[in-house]
Scaffold this motif. Structure first.
Motif, PDB file in Angstrom:
ATOM      1  N   MET A  47       1.072  -0.282  -0.323  1.00 43.00           N
ATOM      2  CA  MET A  47       1.186  -1.697   0.000  1.00 43.00           C
ATOM      3  C   MET A  47       2.632  -2.192   0.016  1.00 43.00           C
ATOM      4  SD  MET A  47      -2.013  -2.442   0.439  1.00 43.00           S
ATOM      5  CE  MET A  47      -1.829  -4.224   0.621  1.00 43.00           C
ATOM      6  N   ARG A  48       2.846  -3.201   0.823  1.00 38.63           N
ATOM      7  CA  ARG A  48       4.162  -3.852   0.868  1.00 38.63           C
ATOM      8  C   ARG A  48       4.320  -4.820  -0.299  1.00 38.63           C
ATOM      9  NH1 ARG A  48       4.701  -6.765   6.228  1.00 38.63           N
ATOM     10  NH2 ARG A  48       6.893  -6.889   5.648  1.00 38.63           N
ATOM     11  N   GLN A  49       3.206  -5.288  -0.855  1.00 31.68           N
ATOM     12  CA  GLN A  49       3.259  -6.197  -1.991  1.00 31.68           C
ATOM     13  C   GLN A  49       2.347  -5.690  -3.097  1.00 31.68           C
ATOM     14  OE1 GLN A  49       1.665  -9.190   0.828  1.00 31.68           O
ATOM     15  NE2 GLN A  49       0.414  -9.877  -0.904  1.00 31.68           N
ATOM     16  N   ALA A  50       2.610  -6.117  -4.313  1.00 38.69           N
ATOM     17  CA  ALA A  50       1.834  -5.649  -5.455  1.00 38.69           C
ATOM     18  C   ALA A  50       0.407  -6.178  -5.393  1.00 38.69           C
ATOM     19  CB  ALA A  50       2.494  -6.095  -6.754  1.00 38.69           C
ATOM     20  N   VAL A  51      -0.549  -5.324  -5.740  1.00 39.80           N
ATOM     21  CA  VAL A  51      -1.961  -5.706  -5.807  1.00 39.80           C
ATOM     22  C   VAL A  51      -2.506  -5.205  -7.139  1.00 39.80           C
ATOM     23  CG1 VAL A  51      -4.268  -5.375  -4.853  1.00 39.80           C
ATOM     24  CG2 VAL A  51      -2.314  -5.677  -3.306  1.00 39.80           C
ATOM     25  N   GLU A 106      -6.446 -10.289  -4.681  1.00 39.66           N
ATOM     26  CA  GLU A 106      -5.117 -10.250  -4.047  1.00 39.66           C
ATOM     27  C   GLU A 106      -5.121  -9.496  -2.720  1.00 39.66           C
ATOM     28  OE1 GLU A 106      -2.636 -10.466  -8.267  1.00 39.66           O
ATOM     29  OE2 GLU A 106      -2.878  -8.547  -7.239  1.00 39.66           O
ATOM     30  N   LEU A 134      -5.210  -9.559   3.691  1.00 36.47           N
ATOM     31  CA  LEU A 134      -4.155  -8.586   3.983  1.00 36.47           C
ATOM     32  C   LEU A 134      -4.629  -7.595   5.044  1.00 36.47           C
ATOM     33  CD1 LEU A 134      -2.708  -7.793   0.426  1.00 36.47           C
ATOM     34  CD2 LEU A 134      -2.000  -9.553   2.074  1.00 36.47           C
ATOM     35  N   ASP A 156       0.103  -4.939   6.237  1.00 36.38           N
ATOM     36  CA  ASP A 156       0.497  -5.155   4.843  1.00 36.38           C
ATOM     37  C   ASP A 156       0.366  -3.880   4.018  1.00 36.38           C
ATOM     38  OD1 ASP A 156       0.908  -8.112   4.890  1.00 36.38           O
ATOM     39  OD2 ASP A 156      -1.194  -8.065   5.513  1.00 36.38           O
ATOM     40  N   THR A 210       6.759   0.556   2.559  1.00 37.15           N
ATOM     41  CA  THR A 210       5.863   0.047   1.523  1.00 37.15           C
ATOM     42  C   THR A 210       6.559   0.153   0.162  1.00 37.15           C
ATOM     43  OG1 THR A 210       4.799   2.224   1.268  1.00 37.15           O
ATOM     44  CG2 THR A 210       3.738   0.645   2.754  1.00 37.15           C
ATOM     45  N   LYS A 211       6.047  -0.595  -0.816  1.00 38.19           N
ATOM     46  CA  LYS A 211       6.709  -0.640  -2.121  1.00 38.19           C
ATOM     47  C   LYS A 211       5.816  -0.204  -3.282  1.00 38.19           C
ATOM     48  CE  LYS A 211       9.842  -4.428  -0.834  1.00 38.19           C
ATOM     49  NZ  LYS A 211      10.260  -5.824  -1.151  1.00 38.19           N
ATOM     50  N   TYR A 212       4.495  -0.173  -3.046  1.00 28.85           N
ATOM     51  CA  TYR A 212       3.577   0.093  -4.153  1.00 28.85           C
ATOM     52  C   TYR A 212       2.484   1.090  -3.760  1.00 28.85           C
ATOM     53  CZ  TYR A 212       5.700  -4.171  -5.980  1.00 28.85           C
ATOM     54  OH  TYR A 212       6.601  -5.123  -6.402  1.00 28.85           O
TER      55      TYR A 212
END
Length: 362
Positions: free
Chosen positions: A155-159, A164, A168, A205, A223-225
């Motif tokens: 994911m690009r954002q934390a989930v 959440e 997406l 996302d 992605t970050k996560y």
């Protein structure tokens, strides 16, 4: 009398010479085969398929020679299975999700039923085939199956919570899309090769794929996560199969060698998937990605949310004329074999990114 007998024997000998010569020539002829896969040449899956081909050449002392076409260069992914049947290729390493609906029984393996690793899933799917021998593969000669590890989310954002995911856009294909939708996200059936650019442009996302894609498809760049929701992660199942007519034309001794090599490569593919998943995770962490482990209570919520996928699948197959009793028997078998092979993985000390703590890489 002797003279007449010698004359007859001489004539028979002369007549037999062409027959024996032709037989010798036929037995010494090189068998040329074409093998395909959609995996890019640099991918571990493509390299291992190439090793399979080389091993077959080696163990037949060159009697079999294979021209190998990785990267979809002869047949792209959606046409690969049909191309094997048509004889465009003789051997293929094919993803079943590219022709969803063609393998309704084997699609049971695509349900989110708790696969723990690629090693486990590969052995389970081979067991499944030999147990039920689904007729959907009667138009080819099956050599082996292998599967990726259970999907997680990149994911690009934390989930951290189910809520959440709402709204997406997550890249997914086949029945994986049903899981993504059940979790509240929006599935996007974008080709994996186009996923990098789509994420970079903000059209995605995240991705429902294994850890390994962080490296092999460079998704760590966009992605970050890692959201390690393996307990609800589907697998993608692949078959290595031969054109049936070509198989039937092979001498028995060659068939025997191919069967033996195929059995050996079940384990090689199983180990390969675990190894590249670990490599992908390490690569992502080096690039600054973080792993989000869901607490057991939250994972249970995700399991309940995705339970509807199994219900929908059973309803769909019953509507197509299958027995609900048979379907549930197949699901029970898969779960039993998952438990069996997970215990074997513990015993053998094989590590993976998913599953119980005992098999997790530290």
């Amino acid at each position: 009398m002797k003279t007449k007998l010698l004359l007859i024997l001489s004539v028979l000998a002369l007549i037999s010479i062409p027959f024996f010569c032709n037989s010798a020539t036929a037995s010494s002829e090189v068998i040329k085969l074409r093998a395909v896969t959609h995996f890019p040449p640099v991918a571990a899956q493509a390299k291992l398929t190439g090793e399979f081909c080389k091993e077959l050449e080696r163990r037949t002392n060159g009697k079999v020679q294979i021209t190998y076409y990785p990267g979809g260069s002869l047949l792209d992914a959606p046409r690969a299975y049909g191309g094997i049947i048509q004889g465009i290729a003789d051997i293929g390493n094919v993803g079943l999700h590219f022709t969803m609906g063609r393998f309704p029984i084997t699609e049971t393996t695509y349900l989110p039923i708790g696969f723990t690793s690629g090693w486990v899933a590969t052995h389970v799917v081979n067991d499944f085939y030999w147990k039920f021998r689904p007729k959907e593969f009667n138009d080819v000669h099956v050599l082996l199956f292998h599967t990726c590890p259970p999907n997680i989310l990149l994911m690009r954002q934390a989930v951290h919570k189910l809520e959440e995911l709402k709204g997406l856009a997550i890249r997914s294909a086949g029945r994986v899309s049903q899981v993504v939708e059940a979790l509240g996200a929006t599935p996007r059936p974008i080709e994996i090769a186009e996923g990098y650019d789509a994420a970079k442009r903000g059209l995605l996302d995240g991705f429902a794929l294994p850890f390994e894609v962080a490296k092999n498809w460079r998704l760590a760049d966009v992605t970050k996560y890692f959201v390690n929701c393996w307990a609800v992660g589907n697998i993608y199942t692949f078959v290595v199969a031969m054109n049936k007519d070509k198989w039937n034309m092979l001498p028995p001794e060659i068939q025997k060698v191919i069967t033996e090599i195929s059995q050996d490569y079940i384990e090689k593919f199983a180990l390969m998937w675990n190894e590249i998943d670990i490599e992908g995770a390490r690569y992502g962490l080096e690039k600054g990605m973080k792993i989000i482990e869901l607490p057991s209570e939250e994972m249970d919520r995700w399991k309940r949310a995705t339970g509807k996928v199994q219900d929908s699948y059973i309803k769909e197959r019953v509507g197509a004329g299958f027995s609900s009793e048979d379907i549930n028997s197949q699901i029970r078998f898969l779960k039993e074999r998952i438990a069996h092979w997970t215990e074997r993985q513990k015993e053998l000390g094989i590590k993976s990114m998913n599953g119980p703590e005992e098999i997790r890489i530290k």
